[in-house]
Design a protein around this motif. Structure first.
Motif, mmCIF file in Angstrom:
data_model
loop_
_atom_site.group_PDB
_atom_site.id
_atom_site.type_symbol
_atom_site.label_atom_id
_atom_site.label_comp_id
_atom_site.label_asym_id
_atom_site.label_seq_id
_atom_site.Cartn_x
_atom_site.Cartn_y
_atom_site.Cartn_z
ATOM 1 N N PRO A 104 0.809 -1.239 0.000
ATOM 2 C CA PRO A 104 0.000 0.000 0.000
ATOM 3 C C PRO A 104 0.834 1.278 0.000
ATOM 4 N N PHE A 105 2.105 1.156 0.385
ATOM 5 C CA PHE A 105 3.018 2.306 0.345
ATOM 6 C C PHE A 105 2.942 3.044 -0.992
ATOM 7 N N TRP A 106 2.794 2.271 -2.075
ATOM 8 C CA TRP A 106 2.840 2.874 -3.412
ATOM 9 C C TRP A 106 1.480 3.403 -3.869
ATOM 10 N N HIS A 107 0.466 3.224 -3.035
ATOM 11 C CA HIS A 107 -0.884 3.549 -3.513
ATOM 12 C C HIS A 107 -1.374 4.939 -3.121
ATOM 13 N N THR A 108 -0.445 5.776 -2.636
ATOM 14 C CA THR A 108 -0.783 7.162 -2.311
ATOM 15 C C THR A 108 -0.372 8.058 -3.482
ATOM 16 N N VAL A 109 -1.210 9.025 -3.815
ATOM 17 C CA VAL A 109 -0.791 10.061 -4.770
ATOM 18 C C VAL A 109 -0.015 11.097 -3.962
ATOM 19 N N VAL A 110 1.293 11.108 -4.145
ATOM 20 C CA VAL A 110 2.161 11.912 -3.283
ATOM 21 C C VAL A 110 1.784 13.399 -3.320
ATOM 22 N N ALA A 111 1.406 13.896 -4.488
ATOM 23 C CA ALA A 111 1.105 15.326 -4.606
ATOM 24 C C ALA A 111 -0.357 15.655 -4.309
ATOM 25 N N ASP A 112 -1.108 14.678 -3.804
ATOM 26 C CA ASP A 112 -2.501 14.938 -3.429
ATOM 27 C C ASP A 112 -3.004 13.802 -2.529
ATOM 28 N N PRO A 113 -2.430 13.696 -1.324
ATOM 29 C CA PRO A 113 -2.693 12.515 -0.480
ATOM 30 C C PRO A 113 -3.992 12.584 0.300
ATOM 31 N N GLY A 114 -4.689 13.701 0.240
ATOM 32 C CA GLY A 114 -5.913 13.862 1.038
ATOM 33 C C GLY A 114 -5.570 14.289 2.452
ATOM 34 N N PRO A 115 -6.533 14.877 3.164
ATOM 35 C CA PRO A 115 -6.261 15.426 4.505
ATOM 36 C C PRO A 115 -5.890 14.356 5.530
ATOM 37 N N LEU A 116 -6.239 13.098 5.263
ATOM 38 C CA LEU A 116 -5.858 12.028 6.191
ATOM 39 C C LEU A 116 -4.534 11.389 5.788
ATOM 40 N N GLY A 117 -3.965 11.850 4.674
ATOM 41 C CA GLY A 117 -2.732 11.232 4.186
ATOM 42 C C GLY A 117 -1.513 12.117 4.308
ATOM 43 N N LEU A 118 -1.650 13.254 5.000
ATOM 44 C CA LEU A 118 -0.556 14.240 5.035
ATOM 45 C C LEU A 118 0.751 13.671 5.563
ATOM 46 N N PHE A 119 0.652 12.766 6.547
ATOM 47 C CA PHE A 119 1.878 12.317 7.219
ATOM 48 C C PHE A 119 2.136 10.822 7.034
ATOM 49 N N LEU A 120 1.616 10.281 5.928
ATOM 50 C CA LEU A 120 1.898 8.883 5.614
ATOM 51 C C LEU A 120 3.356 8.713 5.186
ATOM 52 N N ASP A 121 3.886 7.503 5.375
ATOM 53 C CA ASP A 121 5.273 7.224 4.982
ATOM 54 C C ASP A 121 5.618 7.664 3.557
ATOM 55 N N PRO A 122 4.760 7.391 2.569
ATOM 56 C CA PRO A 122 5.158 7.789 1.207
ATOM 57 C C PRO A 122 5.387 9.291 1.045
ATOM 58 N N ILE A 123 4.708 10.127 1.848
ATOM 59 C CA ILE A 123 4.944 11.576 1.756
ATOM 60 C C ILE A 123 6.414 11.857 2.079
ATOM 61 N N TYR A 124 6.927 11.148 3.069
ATOM 62 C CA TYR A 124 8.323 11.324 3.475
ATOM 63 C C TYR A 124 9.276 10.585 2.529
ATOM 64 N N ASP A 125 9.067 9.270 2.413
ATOM 65 C CA ASP A 125 10.082 8.425 1.773
ATOM 66 C C ASP A 125 9.995 8.428 0.248
ATOM 67 N N ARG A 126 8.768 8.365 -0.282
ATOM 68 C CA ARG A 126 8.657 8.475 -1.743
ATOM 69 C C ARG A 126 8.948 9.916 -2.157
ATOM 70 N N GLY A 127 8.595 10.870 -1.265
ATOM 71 C CA GLY A 127 8.936 12.270 -1.537
ATOM 72 C C GLY A 127 10.445 12.435 -1.672
ATOM 73 N N ALA A 128 11.192 11.885 -0.727
ATOM 74 C CA ALA A 128 12.662 11.965 -0.783
ATOM 75 C C ALA A 128 13.204 11.203 -1.987
ATOM 76 N N ALA A 129 12.606 10.053 -2.271
ATOM 77 C CA ALA A 129 13.050 9.255 -3.426
ATOM 78 C C ALA A 129 12.819 10.026 -4.727
ATOM 79 N N THR A 130 11.729 10.767 -4.789
ATOM 80 C CA THR A 130 11.452 11.610 -5.961
ATOM 81 C C THR A 130 12.593 12.601 -6.168
ATOM 82 N N LEU A 131 13.030 13.228 -5.085
ATOM 83 C CA LEU A 131 14.101 14.223 -5.186
ATOM 84 C C LEU A 131 15.414 13.573 -5.590
ATOM 85 N N PHE A 132 15.685 12.401 -5.015
ATOM 86 C CA PHE A 132 16.924 11.701 -5.362
ATOM 87 C C PHE A 132 16.904 11.276 -6.835
ATOM 88 N N ALA A 133 15.757 10.768 -7.282
ATOM 89 C CA ALA A 133 15.628 10.356 -8.692
ATOM 90 C C ALA A 133 15.770 11.566 -9.617
#
Ligand code: ARG
Ligand code: ZN
Length: 500
Positions: A411-440
């Motif tokens: 489920p980690f991959w099932h969040t839309v990072v740029a629009d996670p919804g108000p209950l998704g603000l602090f999910l792991d993908p916001i942090y880790d996929r967000g950082a991975a986006t920058l590294f990529a």
């Protein structure tokens, strides 16, 4: 008039229409001269928190004068008492017949606008007029709508600045955000931990509670003698004590989003130091930390000057001071409160570099809408990665690889990072996929373009806000590449990226 803890609660009758939730309406009025005036919107227009922030004006400065009595020793209830006087300088951006502030769970006692006292009235039904200079409150927990409405007389013309004084009081509790996580003025046995992301500042002062309305702050926080109150910025003068109460004075002259305001109270000990460049560092460390937590905290805080120097690659440290508030209580997380992050129970090295990185990413440049939260958490997590590499720990590449090891069906991959919804603000993908986006992105466009881009990002949007689309435009421009596909795959698609 208010309900909060004691009694009267005004409910917006029955069902609140979705249209109203998403687009709080403006209403019209006309004065004798024929100029038309509007009600400033009851929200800043953020789809995640429709009633956070307000429209029709821009707050320039908050002067917060609060007196706080923490709870008594157990078994007394975990409830404190707050008496506040907030003085706001605000500039109308529309011709205002009425305007709102956000204030949750506090009862307003007095409202003065440019020296004239407003009359308290019951909330008028829609479309009904109210005579003269007046104010009223609505507290609707179900709709998460907590508003103080002020009807100024004379009406305020666009471009004019007024001085608004709001006196209020209330019992402080342990407020929760939309997810049920503690935030706002969190009452603790020995004081209060004040951490308000995303819209918890309204639990302790009247505010336009959205990052798009930044302001400067000054504080006078009065607490029982022996307690320490720590806010943003620098002390404005030495504390004063009278009849068993001590007042602490702080000033935060850099523009600040409301969620980054703190005025934490506890049994803190101060430690003052400076970076080699002369930036003041003020740490407030609770005297109740366990020996292990104290050792961890001491080791991490000792690295702050070095971390600030390391993060200088993104541009100069953006504020007048730095430091930390480490409380022996816990809200379950740390928050990057401006200049002086708050830590729960201990400050680990990774968390300290994370919160320091937020001073550039989140604080100097804030999200335009809460949907853009990955721009805060992705960068702060990326900073942890490169700091670890710098210190001889895991490389950024290794940490990126570890993220990419998460299976595609997780489920980690099932969040839309740029629009996670108000209950998704602090999910792991916001942090880790967000950082991975920058590294990529760095790997795709090269180190030089990446660093030029990030510096340009910080300097262009410093003191303001930016959104994901701004980020995409800037990095396409600095790299000269078409990155539509890249951003689509990393930020807008709820699937694991395979090619980019
Ligand atoms: N922005 C904070 C950080 O540094 C986290 C806030 C978490 N808040 C929450 N309600 N879970 O990462
Ligand atoms: Zn963070």
């Amino acid at each position: 008039m208010i309900a909060g803890s004691r009694g009267r609660r005004i409910l917006v009758a029955g069902v609140v229409g979705l249209g109203m939730l998403l687009a709080p309406a403006a209403s019209l009025g006309v004065d004798h001269g024929g100029t038309s005036f509007v009600s400033g919107a009851s929200g800043a227009g953020d789809a995640y928190f429709p009633f956070a922030g307000n429209g029709g004006y821009d707050v320039r400065h908050y002067d917060l004068d609060v007196t706080y009595a923490p709870p008594g020793p157990a078994p007394a209830p975990l409830t404190g008492r707050l008496d506040g006087e907030a003085t706001l300088r605000l500039r109308a951006t529309q011709n205002l017949d009425r305007f709102n502030l956000d204030l949750r769970g506090m009862e307003v006692d007095r409202v003065m606008i440019d020296g004239r006292q407003a009359r308290e009235v019951a909330p008028p039904p829609d479309g009904e007029t109210v005579e003269g200079l007046a104010y009223w409150q609505v507290q609707d927990d179900a709709a998460r709508q907590w508003e103080l409405t002020i009807q100024p007389r004379p009406r305020i013309k666009a471009g004019r600045t007024v001085r608004l004084v709001v006196r209020y009081h209330g019992d402080t509790t342990r407020p929760e955000d939309i997810e049920g996580v503690l935030y706002g003025w969190v009452t603790t046995r020995d004081g209060a931990m004040v951490v308000s992301e995303p819209e918890g500042s309204m639990t302790w002062y009247p505010v336009s509670d959205h990052p798009t309305d930044k302001a400067t702050y000054s504080f006078e926080i009065t607490v029982p003698e022996g307690k320490v109150a720590v806010a943003n910025g620098l002390p404005a003068r030495r504390p004063t004590t009278r009849q068993g109460w001590t007042t602490w004075y702080w000033r935060a002259p850099d523009l600040q989003a409301s969620y980054l305001t703190t005025a934490s109270v506890g049994d803190y000990e101060f430690r003052r130091s400076e970076t080699p460049a002369g930036l003041p560092i003020i740490d407030a460390v609770d005297d109740g930390l366990t020996p292990d937590n104290l050792a961890t905290t001491n080791a991490s805080l000792a690295l702050q000057a070095e971390m600030i120097d390391f993060l200088d690659q993104f541009g100069r440290y953006p504020f007048n001071s730095a430091g930390a508030i480490v409380d022996d209580d816990s809200v379950g997380y740390a928050l990057e409160t401006q200049t002086r992050p708050v830590y729960s129970r201990a400050a680990s090295e990774g968390t300290v570099v994370h919160e320091l990185a937020h001073q550039w990413f989140g604080n100097a440049v804030s999200p335009t809408r809460w949907a853009d939260i990955w721009l805060n958490e992705g960068w702060a997590t990326y900073a942890e990665w490169i700091w670890s590499e710098e210190q001889g720990g895991d490389t950024a590449q290794a940490q990126f690889d570890a993220v990419l090891e998460i299976p595609a069906d997780d489920p980690f991959w099932h969040t839309v990072v740029a629009d996670p919804g108000p209950l998704g603000l602090f999910l792991d993908p916001i942090y880790d996929r967000g950082a991975a986006t920058l590294f990529a992105l760095r790997t795709k466009i090269g180190d030089d373009a990446f660093l030029t881009g990030v510096r340009r990002w910080v300097s262009r949007y410093d003191d303001g806000t930016a959104r994901t689309a701004d980020f995409e435009v800037l990095f396409e421009s600095v790299s000269g590449q078409d990155l539509d596909e890249f951003f689509d795959v990393w930020l807008h698609t709820p699937e694991k990226p395979t090619t980019w």
